[in-house]
Structure formats: C-alpha cells, structure tokens
Design a protein around this motif. Structure first.
Motif, short mmCIF file in Angstrom:
data_model
loop_
_atom_site.label_atom_id
_atom_site.label_comp_id
_atom_site.label_asym_id
_atom_site.label_seq_id
_atom_site.Cartn_x
_atom_site.Cartn_y
_atom_site.Cartn_z
N ARG A 1 -1.87 -1.24 2.04
CA ARG A 1 -0.41 -1.25 1.91
C ARG A 1 -0.02 -2.38 0.96
N THR B 1 3.23 -4.23 -0.65
CA THR B 1 4.67 -4.43 -0.58
C THR B 1 5.05 -5.55 -1.54
N GLY B 2 6.01 -5.26 -2.40
CA GLY B 2 6.36 -6.25 -3.41
C GLY B 2 5.51 -6.04 -4.65
N ARG C 1 -0.38 2.99 0.53
CA ARG C 1 1.07 2.98 0.49
C ARG C 1 1.54 1.85 -0.42
N VAL C 2 2.44 2.19 -1.33
CA VAL C 2 2.96 1.21 -2.28
C VAL C 2 4.47 1.19 -2.18
N LEU C 3 5.02 0.02 -1.96
CA LEU C 3 6.47 -0.16 -1.96
C LEU C 3 6.76 -1.35 -2.87
N GLY C 4 7.04 -1.04 -4.13
CA GLY C 4 7.24 -2.10 -5.11
C GLY C 4 6.42 -1.82 -6.36
N SER D 1 3.73 6.41 -2.90
CA SER D 1 4.19 5.33 -3.76
C SER D 1 5.69 5.42 -3.98
#
Length: 225
Positions: A12, A14-15, A28-31, A46
């Motif tokens: 994962r 984040t950022g 999972r990519v958030l950023g 993503s």
C-alpha cells in the motif's frame, strides 16, 4: 490468465512512495507510486499517478488518474478512468476505458470498450469492439466480430465547456463480421454486414452480405465479395 502461486506480499502506497518489482497479492496506490521493475499481482488499485518501469501482469486492474507502463500489460479485468500509457502492447480479457489510452504496440482483448480518445500504433483485436469518441481516436487496424463506433452525445455537450477537438475514429483498415460506423475515416472497411452511419469517409468497402450507407457519408468504392 494464469497467475503464479505462492506467498505474496500486500503493498500500500499512500502519498509518495515506491516498491520493487516482483510478485504481490495486491497493490494499492493513493497518491504517487512507482514500481521499479516488472510486477505481477492478483489485483492493483491506483488512485493518483503510477509508473511501472517494466511489464505489468495483473488479475483485476482499477485505475483512477494516470498510469505509465514502460513494458507490456497483461490484465484479466481492466477498468481505466483517466489516462493509461503503455510503451508495449496490452492483452486483456475485458478492457473498459473512460478517458485517454496510448499504446505503442497492439491491443488485444475479448471485450474492448473505450469512451474517450486513443492512439494505438498497432492492431486493435477483440470479439466485441465498442468505441465512443470523446476526442481523436486512431488505430492502425481494427479487427473484431462486432465493431460498433458511435459518437457520444455527452461528448458533443462536452465541446461547449472545453476547446473543440476532433471526435472521430481514424484507421487504415477496419475488418469484422458486423460493423456499424459513425464519424469514421478509413482506407478500407471489410465485413459481412456493414452499416455506414453519418459523418464517415471511406475509401473502399468490401462486404459479403449487406451494405447500408447513410446520406452525407462518402464511400469511394463498394465491392461485394
């Protein structure tokens, strides 16, 4: 598509972050995320910006934002909302794109559904091809069982709020069993049952059973085989 079995990690981001290539259970990519090397995963989600410096092999792929892959893409189920750029080819069972698609190689799928714009340097091959141009669409060749190209009504409304762009399909060759085309420019169209809707410019049509051409479209030559 067969996926390799064994112990896998979950990643994962984040950022802003990166991970090495390899085999994963899920990503999972958030950023903003970066994959250094080729990667294989059962699922990849993503939301943001993602870059992969090698090949991407994935079961379930969901993207919101921008993704750049420097190699080939192998995906079972692919859902794209945004921009996807592949330096190689794409092979997928089902591919749905809402946005922009750029492929330097070929694009092969059982189901190919694009609402947006694309630039595909090679062949698009699928059992079912559904295209709704919201911008310029170009593929060197398109082949399929059923090929359906229709201008999107929503795309027409979109022109009111943004700089006007060409919303049509351009291809050297379109070949299939049942073909319906709107706002398409093609050198050759070849099929069993062919319907040419409004706004088309076709050099040559070769058909086996039926041909219908709408008023206002231009066809230079028609041949029944």
């Amino acid at each position: 598509m067969q996926m390799m079995t064994g112990t896998r990690r979950k990643v994962r981001i984040t950022g802003t972050g990166s991970t090495s290539g390899g085999y994963y259970e899920s990503i999972r990519v958030l950023g903003e995320g970066q994959v250094l090397g080729s990667i294989e995963s059962e699922s990849l989600h993503s939301m943001g910006n993602l870059s992969v410096s090698g090949d991407l092999k994935v079961g379930l792929y969901r993207q919101v934002g921008e993704t750049n892959v420097r190699g080939d893409i192998y995906g079972a189920q692919m859902h794209v909302l945004g921009e996807l750029d592949a330096a190689g080819s794409i092979r997928s069972k089902s591919m749905k794109v809402r946005g922009q698609l750029a492929v330097r190689g070929e694009c092969e799928a059982e189901y190919f559904d694009v609402r947006g714009g694309f630039q595909i340097h090679g062949l698009v091959s699928a059992n079912v091809v559904e295209i709704r141009p919201w911008g310029p669409c170009h593929a060197k060749e398109i082949g399929g069982g059923r090929i359906n190209v229709r201008r999107s009504k929503w795309g027409g409304m979109k022109q009111w709020f943004s700089k006007p762009r060409s919303m049509e399909l351009n291809s050297e060759l379109i070949e299939g069993e049942n073909i319906y085309l709107e706002h398409t420019t093609a050198d050759v169209v070849r099929g069993t049952n062919v319907t040419i809707g409004p706004g088309c410019r076709i050099g040559l049509i070769e058909y086996r059973k039926s041909l219908k051409v709408s008023k206002g479209s231009v066809v230079n030559e028609e041949i029944k085989r």
